[in-house]
Enzyme design. Structure first.
Site, short mmCIF file in Angstrom:
data_model
loop_
_atom_site.label_atom_id
_atom_site.label_comp_id
_atom_site.label_asym_id
_atom_site.label_seq_id
_atom_site.Cartn_x
_atom_site.Cartn_y
_atom_site.Cartn_z
CE LYS A 102 -3.32 2.64 2.70
NZ LYS A 102 -3.72 3.31 4.02
N GLY A 163 -8.43 9.01 9.14
CA GLY A 163 -8.98 9.39 11.06
C GLY A 163 -10.12 10.78 10.99
CB ALA A 189 -8.42 7.57 4.08
N GLY A 190 -11.61 8.18 5.86
CA GLY A 190 -12.42 8.83 5.85
C GLY A 190 -13.55 8.20 6.43
CG ASN A 211 -5.76 1.45 11.74
OD1 ASN A 211 -4.85 1.70 11.96
ND2 ASN A 211 -6.55 0.61 12.51
CB THR A 212 -8.86 5.43 12.33
OG1 THR A 212 -7.82 6.01 12.62
CG2 THR A 212 -9.49 6.69 13.93
#
Length: 260
Positions: A102, A163, A189-190, A211-212
């Site tokens: 990645k 995040g 992301a997001g 992830n977050t």
């Protein structure tokens, strides 16, 4: 229904949820969240973990267990130049982690937006070296096209800043990217909650990486389950085909033959 396998290089995947390994409170919580997600691709930031520690109870020990049911996706998070990203990617392959990478080359420390020019430079070189490159990029159709032309196995446009949990801020750009792309499009992301993941999949995206949204939840294991189900439901809804949007009502039952 026809075969719905997602292919990235030589990897054939049933799960379209990709998850990260940062921000969990401990290795046990990480283990349980990974299992609950059903993800077959797990990403790890090479610059943010102790790659030499593979004993019991360590993150790398968990990620390299012989009995694991997922493949690793090393990432170049924390790199701010193409050269840094190249060195980091090569390290992951030298350690025998994966041929996947990645690719992240950050352009701004505050927003963590990618440096698209440096990402493209690094992508071209990594593809020539035989990597299966999955680049994190902005939701710019032109950038995505150039990365595809460079030989990337997929493109990974952000939905919102890393995040942030803001969800998909520009579904229209994603639709333009999807219309043109001949490689998988994976939102990266997001994402903040399960409905964001479902929306991404309903738009036609091939996968979602997060992830977050999981690790930062009050109950990460339950959120991992929710994200797993949302990705599955969104994909099924996309394949099934939604009804057209109408301004006025449309009767659920036919009017022909109604007794008057």
């Amino acid at each position: 229904m026809t075969d719905d396998t997602l292919r990235l290089g030589t990897h054939e995947l049933r799960s379209r949820l990709f998850i990260g390994t940062g921000k969990y409170k401990d290795v046990d919580e990480t283990r349980r969240a990974l299992a609950a997600s059903g993800a077959e691709i797990i990403t790890v930031a090479l610059r943010r973990v102790d790659l030499s520690s593979r004993g019991e109870g360590s993150l790398m020990g968990l990620l390299t267990e012989p009995s694991r049911t997922f493949s690793l996706l090393p990432n170049t998070a924390g790199c701010y130049t193409a050269d840094e990203a190249l060195r980091t990617a090569r390290l992951g392959r030298e350690l025998g982690l994966s041929d996947l990478v990645k690719l992240e080359v950050i352009g701004d420390q505050r927003t963590l937006f990618p440096d698209n020019e440096a990402t493209l430079e690094a992508a071209r070189l990594l593809v020539k070296e035989g990597f299966v490159v999955l680049p994190y990029c902005t939701d710019d159709p032109i950038v995505c096209r150039k990365l595809e032309d460079a030989g990337c196995a997929a493109v990974m446009p952000l939905a919102a800043p890393i995040g942030s949990g803001l969800g998909i801020r520009n579904p229209y750009n994603l639709r333009i990217i999807l219309e043109a792309a001949k490689v998988p499009v994976i939102v990266d992301a997001g994402v903040g909650t399960a409905s964001d993941a479902a929306v991404a999949m309903e738009l036609g995206c091939d996968g979602v990486l997060m992830n977050t949204a999981i690790a930062g939840a009050r109950d990460p294991v339950m959120m991992a389950e929710a994200m797993r189900d949302a990705v599955i439901a969104g994909r099924k809804a996309f394949r099934a085909g939604r009804i057209p949007r109408r301004l006025h009502a449309s009767a659920s039952s036919p009017e022909e033959g109604v007794v008057r």
